[in-house]
Scaffold this active site. Structure first.
Site, PDB file in Angstrom:
ATOM      1  N   LYS A 169       0.847  -1.200   0.000  1.00 53.79           N
ATOM      2  CA  LYS A 169       0.000   0.000   0.000  1.00 53.79           C
ATOM      3  C   LYS A 169       0.878   1.244   0.000  1.00 53.79           C
ATOM      4  CE  LYS A 169      -1.549   3.138   2.544  1.00 53.79           C
ATOM      5  NZ  LYS A 169      -1.671   4.293   1.662  1.00 53.79           N
ATOM      6  N   GLU A 244       9.903   1.286  10.434  1.00 55.91           N
ATOM      7  CA  GLU A 244      11.016   2.205  10.158  1.00 55.91           C
ATOM      8  C   GLU A 244      10.403   3.597  10.211  1.00 55.91           C
ATOM      9  OE1 GLU A 244      13.042   4.746   8.888  1.00 55.91           O
ATOM     10  OE2 GLU A 244      12.913   3.955   6.852  1.00 55.91           O
ATOM     11  N   CYS A 278      13.685  10.555   6.817  1.00 55.66           N
ATOM     12  CA  CYS A 278      13.814  10.153   8.223  1.00 55.66           C
ATOM     13  C   CYS A 278      15.284  10.113   8.638  1.00 55.66           C
ATOM     14  CB  CYS A 278      13.156   8.807   8.434  1.00 55.66           C
ATOM     15  SG  CYS A 278      13.664   7.613   7.184  1.00 55.66           S
ATOM     16  N   GLU A 378      10.288  15.987  14.564  1.00 51.61           N
ATOM     17  CA  GLU A 378      10.737  15.828  13.181  1.00 51.61           C
ATOM     18  C   GLU A 378       9.978  16.831  12.298  1.00 51.61           C
ATOM     19  OE1 GLU A 378       9.737  12.110  11.183  1.00 51.61           O
ATOM     20  OE2 GLU A 378      11.797  12.038  10.442  1.00 51.61           O
TER      21      GLU A 378
END
Ligand code: ADP
Length: 471
Positions: A169, A244, A278, A378
């Site tokens: 997906k 992750e 990331c 982040e």
């Protein structure tokens, strides 16, 4: 205009049961470029059923047969390189350096997994026990928009190396890239149902996969918040889960760092993929004694970086993927100022000369404390926080004072010393002085940056279940 109105199930492109459509945009112009018809929970049922039917035969294949499949995939993906680069440029806006790398990287991932499958110890003798590493069953891969080709490639490659089948997906924002990838994988002619792809919204298709009783494992890449939701949803059926997730990577400048090389390396590591990564090293930890020199060098370097569309071959930083992402980065820049950090360069708004497009100004904040939200959360854009430290011990302690632990960076001339510092960092990867990517080394995070590892034998471990037979 692009119309993506099929998904890929059981070896064929099919019209989704779902009826929702999502618009697609060119982030460099903000213009609509097409639309994608999205799947729903019924499509998930069909895709999982196809993957489940294909699983027993796939599980019986030998590692050598899987390596053949993986190399066919590599060949077909490499053959579509120019279409993939064009799709990524139009739909995602990444600069040419990054699109070129991404496509090569995607093809290489299949080769890396072929080699891993060929050398992996699927059968081991432990005392009297015969231990075999068994495929788990149907795998679901849920991935974000910032590196669609690589994420599809790595998760599909690992599933195949393990002898599993997979339902992918992707993000609805990556439909054009996904379509080219699906066509390339279809051309590889794998048995029907080994690879399936369902476009759709996270809370619809992603959620259906996370709770589906016939999905044995989820391999997810994305935000920490969504990772937590998936982990919670997957608990009900005890799915194996690899996550992750996010990062807030520190970059430690050691006392002996050569600033002429370290500053460009730090900028490249922090602004990789236009900061939408990331692994981006966005907290620069600088000894107080070298602060003035670093700030001077950083300001000069960052102001020279070229922001622009993918059509500009000189562009090094592209637009943010969407208006939402652009606004998110703007709000963090505003927040930094409100929190008392000082702008060394950049700030809110678009770079000069770019009136349209979701471009942001490469931004460096100084006088940041590690307690500020801009240093803890982040941002996912080209925004640096420079944090001074009095001693190396303090720098290491600031580096580790975060809920994340994905990828850290160390800049220093004395490699042994840099390695000793690296050994004290709570991170799944530490990169010293722009060391090149090591494709078979494990990748993944400590703490809230994730669970488990990807790539190479560590990545394959996470797609397998050991069975010990005692006789
Ligand atoms: P981003 O904000 O970078 O898109 P997300 O973590 O929100 O990161 O998204 C990563 C992937 O997870 C996307 O494919 C998204 O559609 C999917 N997703 C979002 N919410 C959920 C959810 N509740 N369950 C499963 N998947 C989800």
């Amino acid at each position: 205009m692009h119309t993506i109105d099929t998904i890929y199930i059981g070896g064929a492109f099919a019209t989704p049961q779902g009826r929702d459509r999502a618009p697609l945009f060119n982030p460099a112009t903000e213009q609509p470029i097409g639309e994608v018809r999205l799947g729903d929970a019924d499509d998930v049922d069909l895709a999982v059923a196809a993957a489940k039917r294909a699983f027993p035969a796939m599980a019986r294949t030998t590692p050598a047969e899987r390596a053949v499949m993986l190399r066919r995939l590599r060949t077909e993906v490499a053959a579509r390189a120019s279409d993939m680069i064009a799709a990524m440029a139009e739909e995602y806006g990444a600069p040419s350096g990054f699109t070129g790398f991404s496509v090569q990287h995607a093809a290489a991932l299949f080769e890396d997994m072929a080699k891993t499958a060929e050398t992996y110890e699927f059968h081991r003798k432990i005392g009297r026990a015969d231990v075999s590493m068994e495929p788990l069953g149907v795998v679901a891969a849920i991935i974000p928009w910032n590196s669609t080709l690589g994420f599809i490639a790595s998760k599909v490659a690992t599933a195949i190396a393990a002898g599993s089948t997979i339902v992918v997906k992707p993000s609805e924002m990556s439909a054009i890239q996904t379509q080219v990838m699906a066509e390339a994988m279809h051309a590889a002619g794998l048995p029907k149902g080994v690879i399936n792809i369902v476009n759709g919204y996270g809370p619809v298709v992603g959620a259906a996969l996370s709770t589906h009783p016939d999905v044995a494992k989820i391999s997810f890449t994305g935000s920490t918040m969504t990772g937590r939701a998936i982990l919670t949803a997957a608990a009900e059926t005890f799915k194996r889960v690899t996550l992750e997730l996010g990062g807030k990577g520190p970059q430690l400048f050691l006392d002996d760092a050569d600033l002429t090389t370290a500053i460009p390396i730090a900028a490249a590591s922090g602004f990789v993929n236009s900061g939408q990564a990331c692994i981006a090293g966005t907290r620069l930890l600088v000894p107080q004694s070298r602060l003035d020199d670093v700030l001077l060098g950083l300001k000069t370097h960052v102001e020279m970086l070229k922001v622009g569309p993918a059509t500009d071959p000189a562009a090094q930083i592209g637009p943010m993927v969407s208006q939402k992402q652009w606004e998110r980065v703007q709000s963090y820049i505003r927040l930094g100022v409100e929190e008392g950090a000082v702008l060394l360069t950049g700030g809110q708004g678009r770079p000069e000369g770019l009136a349209r497009g979701w471009f942001v100004r490469p931004t460096v904040f100084t006088q940041v404390t590690n307690q500020m939200r801009i240093a803890r959360e982040e941002i996912f854009g080209p925004v640096f926080c420079v944090i001074p430290s009095r001693t190396e011990t303090e720098a290491i302690s600031i580096a580790n004072d975060t809920s994340y632990g994905l990828q850290s960076y160390v800049h220093g001339r004395d490699i042994d010393h840099a390695k000793r510092v690296a050994g004290q960092l709570q991170a799944g990867r530490v990169v010293i002085n722009a060391a090149p990517h090591e494709p078979l080394a494990p990748f993944g995070g400590f703490k809230h940056s994730g669970i488990g590892r990807e790539y190479g034998a560590f990545g394959l471990d996470a797609f397998l279940e050991p069975r010990a037979v005692l006789s």
